[in-house]
Motif scaffolding. Structure first.
Motif, mmCIF file in Angstrom:
data_model
loop_
_atom_site.group_PDB
_atom_site.id
_atom_site.type_symbol
_atom_site.label_atom_id
_atom_site.label_comp_id
_atom_site.label_asym_id
_atom_site.label_seq_id
_atom_site.Cartn_x
_atom_site.Cartn_y
_atom_site.Cartn_z
ATOM 1 N N GLY A 76 -89.755 22.355 105.007
ATOM 2 C CA GLY A 76 -89.538 22.981 106.292
ATOM 3 C C GLY A 76 -90.003 22.088 107.419
ATOM 4 N N MET A 77 -89.931 22.615 108.603
ATOM 5 C CA MET A 77 -90.272 21.871 109.804
ATOM 6 C C MET A 77 -91.105 22.766 110.712
ATOM 7 S SD MET A 77 -87.836 20.313 112.805
ATOM 8 C CE MET A 77 -87.580 21.913 113.521
ATOM 9 N N ALA A 78 -91.956 22.130 111.469
ATOM 10 C CA ALA A 78 -92.714 22.843 112.494
ATOM 11 C C ALA A 78 -92.463 22.159 113.826
ATOM 12 C CB ALA A 78 -94.205 22.840 112.172
ATOM 13 N N VAL A 79 -92.558 22.940 114.873
ATOM 14 C CA VAL A 79 -92.509 22.398 116.222
ATOM 15 C C VAL A 79 -93.881 22.645 116.838
ATOM 16 C CG1 VAL A 79 -91.449 22.559 118.501
ATOM 17 C CG2 VAL A 79 -90.040 22.843 116.443
ATOM 18 N N VAL A 80 -94.470 21.590 117.364
ATOM 19 C CA VAL A 80 -95.765 21.679 118.025
ATOM 20 C C VAL A 80 -95.522 21.627 119.523
ATOM 21 C CG1 VAL A 80 -97.983 20.534 118.386
ATOM 22 C CG2 VAL A 80 -96.962 20.572 116.105
ATOM 23 N N VAL A 81 -96.096 22.589 120.225
ATOM 24 C CA VAL A 81 -95.937 22.681 121.678
ATOM 25 C C VAL A 81 -97.319 22.588 122.311
ATOM 26 C CG1 VAL A 81 -95.100 24.074 123.603
ATOM 27 C CG2 VAL A 81 -93.953 24.211 121.360
ATOM 28 N N LEU A 82 -97.496 21.618 123.186
ATOM 29 C CA LEU A 82 -98.749 21.438 123.898
ATOM 30 C C LEU A 82 -98.514 21.759 125.365
ATOM 31 C CD1 LEU A 82 -101.705 20.454 123.638
ATOM 32 C CD2 LEU A 82 -100.861 18.178 124.243
ATOM 33 N N TRP A 96 -93.463 18.140 119.788
ATOM 34 C CA TRP A 96 -93.248 17.241 118.655
ATOM 35 C C TRP A 96 -92.596 18.042 117.534
ATOM 36 C CZ3 TRP A 96 -97.495 17.327 121.675
ATOM 37 C CH2 TRP A 96 -97.965 16.128 122.225
ATOM 38 N N ARG A 97 -91.731 17.418 116.771
ATOM 39 C CA ARG A 97 -91.179 18.001 115.545
ATOM 40 C C ARG A 97 -91.984 17.437 114.389
ATOM 41 N NH1 ARG A 97 -87.710 15.867 118.612
ATOM 42 N NH2 ARG A 97 -87.230 14.110 117.276
ATOM 43 N N VAL A 98 -92.460 18.311 113.507
ATOM 44 C CA VAL A 98 -93.306 17.878 112.397
ATOM 45 C C VAL A 98 -92.638 18.232 111.076
ATOM 46 C CG1 VAL A 98 -95.563 18.115 111.290
ATOM 47 C CG2 VAL A 98 -95.388 18.218 113.779
ATOM 48 N N HIS A 99 -92.472 17.220 110.236
ATOM 49 C CA HIS A 99 -91.977 17.405 108.870
ATOM 50 C C HIS A 99 -92.881 16.587 107.966
ATOM 51 C CE1 HIS A 99 -89.256 18.134 105.599
ATOM 52 N NE2 HIS A 99 -89.258 16.844 105.330
ATOM 53 N N ASP A 100 -93.369 17.208 106.906
ATOM 54 C CA ASP A 100 -94.278 16.540 105.963
ATOM 55 C C ASP A 100 -95.461 15.895 106.690
ATOM 56 O OD1 ASP A 100 -95.252 15.790 103.504
ATOM 57 O OD2 ASP A 100 -94.023 13.980 103.384
ATOM 58 N N LEU A 101 -96.001 16.610 107.658
ATOM 59 C CA LEU A 101 -97.164 16.199 108.447
ATOM 60 C C LEU A 101 -96.947 14.914 109.239
ATOM 61 C CD1 LEU A 101 -99.976 17.199 105.948
ATOM 62 C CD2 LEU A 101 -99.403 18.300 108.113
ATOM 63 N N THR A 102 -95.690 14.582 109.496
ATOM 64 C CA THR A 102 -95.351 13.444 110.341
ATOM 65 C C THR A 102 -94.725 13.983 111.617
ATOM 66 O OG1 THR A 102 -94.969 12.046 108.413
ATOM 67 C CG2 THR A 102 -94.013 11.315 110.495
ATOM 68 N N GLN A 104 -92.796 13.670 115.179
ATOM 69 C CA GLN A 104 -91.842 12.895 115.970
ATOM 70 C C GLN A 104 -91.857 13.443 117.398
ATOM 71 O OE1 GLN A 104 -90.189 10.209 114.855
ATOM 72 N NE2 GLN A 104 -91.369 10.515 112.994
ATOM 73 N N PRO A 105 -92.168 12.608 118.383
ATOM 74 C CA PRO A 105 -92.222 13.105 119.762
ATOM 75 C C PRO A 105 -90.840 13.475 120.280
ATOM 76 C CG PRO A 105 -92.540 10.721 119.706
ATOM 77 C CD PRO A 105 -92.472 11.181 118.284
ATOM 78 N N SER A 106 -90.807 14.482 121.120
ATOM 79 C CA SER A 106 -89.572 14.906 121.786
ATOM 80 C C SER A 106 -89.574 14.388 123.216
ATOM 81 C CB SER A 106 -89.469 16.430 121.815
ATOM 82 O OG SER A 106 -89.458 16.960 120.513
ATOM 83 N N THR A 107 -88.393 14.127 123.731
ATOM 84 C CA THR A 107 -88.272 13.747 125.138
ATOM 85 C C THR A 107 -88.348 15.015 125.985
ATOM 86 O OG1 THR A 107 -85.873 13.980 125.184
ATOM 87 C CG2 THR A 107 -86.764 11.806 124.537
ATOM 88 N N ALA A 108 -88.513 14.831 127.277
ATOM 89 C CA ALA A 108 -88.526 15.972 128.196
ATOM 90 C C ALA A 108 -87.208 16.731 128.102
ATOM 91 C CB ALA A 108 -88.781 15.488 129.625
ATOM 92 N N ALA A 109 -86.095 16.009 127.998
ATOM 93 C CA ALA A 109 -84.779 16.660 127.915
ATOM 94 C C ALA A 109 -84.638 17.468 126.628
ATOM 95 C CB ALA A 109 -83.670 15.611 128.002
ATOM 96 N N GLU A 110 -85.154 16.949 125.507
ATOM 97 C CA GLU A 110 -85.094 17.686 124.239
ATOM 98 C C GLU A 110 -85.936 18.954 124.310
ATOM 99 O OE1 GLU A 110 -84.377 14.018 121.085
ATOM 100 O OE2 GLU A 110 -86.420 14.457 121.771
ATOM 101 N N PRO A 136 -95.874 11.760 123.877
ATOM 102 C CA PRO A 136 -96.176 10.408 123.404
ATOM 103 C C PRO A 136 -96.131 10.344 121.874
ATOM 104 C CG PRO A 136 -98.211 11.548 123.936
ATOM 105 C CD PRO A 136 -97.071 12.475 124.318
ATOM 106 N N ALA A 137 -95.910 9.151 121.367
ATOM 107 C CA ALA A 137 -96.065 8.947 119.932
ATOM 108 C C ALA A 137 -97.542 9.163 119.611
ATOM 109 C CB ALA A 137 -95.637 7.532 119.549
ATOM 110 N N LEU A 138 -97.816 9.785 118.493
ATOM 111 C CA LEU A 138 -99.213 10.062 118.116
ATOM 112 C C LEU A 138 -99.757 8.929 117.272
ATOM 113 C CD1 LEU A 138 -98.920 13.833 117.179
ATOM 114 C CD2 LEU A 138 -99.671 12.832 119.344
#
Length: 142
Positions: A76-82, A96-102, A104-110, A136-138
């Motif tokens: 599955g996937m999680a979305v992290v919102v800060l 950020w979109r998180v899959h397998d604890l990795t 991926q940063p989202s752009t402002a437009a995304e 930002p990239a983490l």
């Protein structure tokens, strides 16, 4: 050889520390939405950046951590919102979109597209007082 669970716990902890660091100084709201098929679970916690420590930690952080762990253990996937209050009175949102604890940063437009479009594609936002920012990239230390 360490078990998958131990490795995943270490990776999840490193991901949470990286999110705290990305948050920066101040009070923030961290939300995690876990998505798998028709399942949609979410938890929210408050955090103080930039360091993760035990002093004043929101008790709901463990629920957020559990949802992140699901991305490694159940797929599955999680979305992290800060969400971060700005000096202007507005709120900055980074995701950020998180899959397998990795993460991926989202752009402002995304982020805008994800939060301002309803299921049928009709524009529903933006939320008043919210600015969408590039995440930002983490930097995740192993």
């Amino acid at each position: 050889m360490p078990s998958l669970l131990i490795v995943s716990l270490k990776r999840m902890s490193a991901l949470l520390r990286a999110l705290h660091c990305a948050a920066g100084v101040g009070s923030h709201e961290l939300a995690v939405v876990y998505v798998l098929d028709d399942l949609d679970l979410r938890h929210v916690c408050d955090l103080e950046g930039p360091d993760l420590d035990d002093d004043g930690m929101d008790p709901d952080l463990h629920k957020v951590a559990a949802l992140l762990m699901r991305t490694a253990l159940n797929g599955g996937m999680a979305v992290v919102v800060l969400r971060t209050p700005l000096a202007t009175g507005k709120t900055a949102v980074r995701t950020w979109r998180v899959h397998d604890l990795t993460a991926q940063p989202s752009t402002a437009a995304e982020s805008f597209s994800a939060y301002c479009n309803g299921p049928n594609g009709v524009l529903t936002g933006p939320e008043p007082g919210v600015e969408y920012h590039d995440a930002p990239a983490l930097t995740v230390s192993k």
